[in-house]
Design an enzyme around this catalytic site. Structure first.
Site, PDB file in Angstrom:
ATOM      1  N   GLU A 167       0.839  -1.204   0.000  1.00 42.66           N
ATOM      2  CA  GLU A 167       0.000   0.000   0.000  1.00 42.66           C
ATOM      3  C   GLU A 167       0.879   1.262   0.000  1.00 42.66           C
ATOM      4  O   GLU A 167       0.828   2.076   0.926  1.00 42.66           O
ATOM      5  CB  GLU A 167      -0.952   0.009   1.186  1.00 42.66           C
ATOM      6  CG  GLU A 167      -2.017  -1.051   1.085  1.00 42.66           C
ATOM      7  CD  GLU A 167      -3.143  -0.897   2.099  1.00 42.66           C
ATOM      8  OE1 GLU A 167      -2.931  -0.207   3.116  1.00 42.66           O
ATOM      9  OE2 GLU A 167      -4.222  -1.446   1.873  1.00 42.66           O
ATOM     10  N   GLU A 324      -6.755  -7.409  -0.700  1.00 44.72           N
ATOM     11  CA  GLU A 324      -7.064  -7.414   0.730  1.00 44.72           C
ATOM     12  C   GLU A 324      -8.497  -6.983   0.941  1.00 44.72           C
ATOM     13  O   GLU A 324      -8.978  -6.056   0.278  1.00 44.72           O
ATOM     14  CB  GLU A 324      -6.199  -6.401   1.498  1.00 44.72           C
ATOM     15  CG  GLU A 324      -4.759  -6.730   1.670  1.00 44.72           C
ATOM     16  CD  GLU A 324      -4.061  -5.668   2.541  1.00 44.72           C
ATOM     17  OE1 GLU A 324      -4.724  -4.965   3.319  1.00 44.72           O
ATOM     18  OE2 GLU A 324      -2.840  -5.546   2.404  1.00 44.72           O
TER      19      GLU A 324
END
Ligand code: GAL
Length: 686
Positions: A167, A324
């Protein structure tokens, strides 16, 4: 076969990397952090992964301090064993480069890598991602680690995908330190070539800000008054590019040592806005996204669908990977709401219906310690004797039955334009009203379409609109000339456009387009506004058709448009509020206010109908006592109808063919029980 299936374009992926991953079916996976557990737990984990059907596992996401415990000293024992264990159990590896969070030794020796806030304060280690994207020292150490990881595992038989960092920019996207200042200047020089050009673009004649040399320029650090908005906008662009540059640097090393595909996990999710993923997506071998339901939003469920459609847009319409999500609650919202039975399955299959060819979770086993110890996982603290585990196993089996969906494309007649740079510009400090936020307006428009059962393709402004029937343009405050021209050409050729307030106001340098609002779209819409009249919190206005609106009104005059509704009261009573303009062979609508949800929905229903766009889910909510999503995925030789029933009653939807979740036949109708999902392989294509 209609052209719809191949309409979405824009990213460079050709779908090959995703297709390789799904050769065995839809991906089912997770993040796995074995370093948090003893070795005997690893064996149990892998056995349970097999039981659940997990076949792609992300490891080494936060591994740096384990694999490089001291500078230049590497310990591969744990990672070697895990990769071999997974491989022996036929589980593929999504291998992190491990650079996401530097080890304490690095920030102790080199505190200059730490990120700095606009007020000059430092953010320290102890959390994660404590590094400045422009720090050469951090970069050097990170790339040295990537080189080692790539050399060691680049040819490992378990390796299926590289996972660069984690991320990128989640916490550290905007850094204001000296390294960032230096890199920002280099970036600006490349963009503007001369300081005179920069002065012109930034409007530095205002407040005595004229620069005489590059060295005088700073990141937009904390100021006493409102800062220069053009400087802030460019700093956003620069910061997104700086992290993309980091991605490229890691990727280049991986490619030297490995032929496995490379990606990183995007954060197309409500609260993150610092990276322009339209510029990132073409550099990914496959697009992967992390999504978490955000209960701070008015409507988390439609936001999930929006994020999935936007991710597909980033993938150019190709299949993508949900990297995710949470099985139940997260740990980082003010109140961490747990999912109700069936909700995790519905959420997962909403992503699949909207183009995901794989569903992965953060994380495999719930942590006992650390900041995320109360975050849900596939294997909860309670162990396998738990509702979450049962649903996890069931979802694995369901995904297995949906194998044949892989590689198909989502049908949509309606495009919605979305832009990160418009977001940055619209929400800048220099604005008409702090109550007008870009994402709220995008969500409002999307939600109206969603509730009308319309499938939406999210398109980059300026992107190809061929084949759509309607383009929706919510509050595109910053609009480039070419972006406006693309909408104009689409309408001229017979398309319909629905453009909402606060669009077309500034150009790419954040300079106001003169001559009246909504600047770039004035001619297309046949209107011209000479003043904006924002409303105070709690104020509302009524329209001549009985609709209610808030937040924004403006003094609109029509040039060529027809008035559809006027303001019945408020500061611009009597003036046009909704207009419609014939342009070429098409029609362009303008909505000069923020309609309440039901009223926007009613307008959208009309516009969708007039545009002749399909709405496969229309009218089912009343039957279900709640929302029902209907999405179709197709390939030249087959079509799948996804029906996701969020309601409290069963619904019946016309369909004929094999229903894949239950393996029952649908003979003219498929019954979708409350709270469940059904997917019909359709016998007759629409
Ligand atoms: C993501 C992150 C994961 C985990 C998760 C929790 O931001 O990539 O490592 O922190 O959120 O929701």
């Amino acid at each position: 076969m209609s052209q719809q299936a191949t309409r979405e374009r824009g990213a460079a992926q050709d779908g090959a990397a995703m297709a390789t991953l799904t050769a065995r079916g839809l991906v089912y996976g997770c993040d796995y952090n074995p370093e948090q557990w003893d070795r005997d737990v690893w064996r149990e984990d892998v056995a349970l992964m097999r039981e659940a059907g997990v076949d792609l596992v992300a490891v080494n996401i936060f591994g740096w301090s384990h694999i490089e415990p001291e500078p230049g000293v590497y310990d591969w024992s744990g990672l070697d064993e895990i990769l071999d264990l997974l491989h022996a159990n036929d589980i593929r590896v999504n291998l992190g480069t491990g650079t996401s969070s530097p080890p304490p030794w690095l920030s102790t020796r080199h505190p200059e890598i730490l990120p700095e806030q606009p007020d000059g304060t430092t953010r320290f280690p102890g959390g994660r991602q404590a590094w400045c994207p422009s720090s050469p020292v951090y970069r050097e150490h990170a790339l040295r680690l990537v080189e080692q990881v790539a050399r060691r595992y680049g040819g490992h038989p378990a390796l299926a995908l590289w996972h660069v960092s984690n991320e990128l920019g989640c916490h550290n996207a905007l850094c204001y330190d000296e390294d960032s200042a230096a890199a920002f200047r280099v970036w600006l020089e490349a963009r503007y070539t001369s300081i005179a050009n920069l002065n012109a673009a930034w409007g530095t004649a205002f407040w005595s800000q004229r620069y005489g040399a590059w060295s005088e320029i700073l990141p937009p650090r904390a100021t006493l008054s409102i800062g220069n908005p053009a400087q802030a906008l460019d700093f956003h662009r620069f910061s997104s590019d700086a992290l993309l540059d980091h991605y490229r640097a890691e990727t280049a090393i991986l490619r030297e040592h490995s032929s496995a595909p490379v990606t990183t996990n995007f954060m197309v999710t409500a609260h993150i806005r610092n990276l322009d993923y339209w510029t990132w997506a073409p550099e990914m071998d496959l697009v992967a996204n992390d999504h978490y339901l955000d209960h701070r939003l008015a409507d988390p469920v439609s936001e999930l669908a929006f994020a999935a459609d936007l991710t597909r847009g980033l993938a150019g319409g190709q299949a993508w990977l949900l990297m995710e999500q949470a099985t139940s609650a997260v740990n980082w919202q003010p109140v961490n709401v747990a999912k109700t039975p069936g909700q995790m399955t519905r959420n997962s299959l909403t992503h699949v219906a909207r183009g995901a060819d794989g569903v992965c979770f953060f994380q495999w086993r719930a942590s006992r310690q650390g900041a995320e110890k109360f975050h849900s996982a596939m294997l909860p603290h309670a162990g396998t004797d738990s509702a979450v585990w049962e649903e996890v196993v069931e979802l694995g089996a369901t995904l297995d039955r949906l194998t044949e969906v892989a590689g198909t494309r989502v049908q949509a007649d309606v495009a919605l334009l979305f832009s990160w740079e418009a977001w940055w510009a619209a929400d800048s400090e220099a604005r008409f009203s702090g109550d007008v936020r870009y994402l709220d307006q995008v969500h409002a428009a999307y939600r109206a379409l969603y509730d009308e059962g319309v499938s939406v393709a999210v398109v980059r402004p300026g992107g190809d609109l061929t084949g759509y029937r309607l383009v929706v343009v919510p509050s595109l405050h910053l609009t480039r000339d070419a972006e406006a021209a693309a909408v104009e050409a689409f309408v001229a050729a017979g398309g319909h456009a629905l453009i909402t307030f606060n669009s077309g106001i500034v150009d790419e340098t954040d300079s106001v387009r003169l001559g009246g609002y909504p600047g770039a779209f004035r001619d297309l819409l046949g209107v011209r506004s000479d003043e904006i009249f924002p409303l105070l919190p709690g104020q509302s206005v009524t329209l001549s058709d009985g609709a209610t609106a808030r937040t924004w009104t403006e003094h609109v005059r029509t040039t060529t448009a027809q008035v559809h509704a006027t303001f019945a009261d408020g500061p611009v009573a009597g003036g046009p509020a909704i207009t419609r303009n014939a342009h070429g062979a098409g029609t362009a609508w303008y909505v000069a206010t923020a309609l309440d949800a039901d009223d926007l929905r009613a307008l959208v229903r009309d516009v969708v109908e007039q545009a002749g766009a399909s709405a496969p889910g229309a009218g089912l909510a009343a039957q279900a006592g709640g929302r029902v999503e209907v999405v179709r995925r197709t390939a030249p030789d087959r079509a799948y109808l996804f029906v996701i029933n969020h309601g409290t009653s069963d619904v019946e939807v016309p369909a004929r063919g094999l229903e894949l979740v239950t393996q029952d036949r649908a003979d003219g109708v498929v019954v979708v029980p409350a709270g469940t999902v059904r997917v019909v392989r359709e016998e007759t294509q629409p």
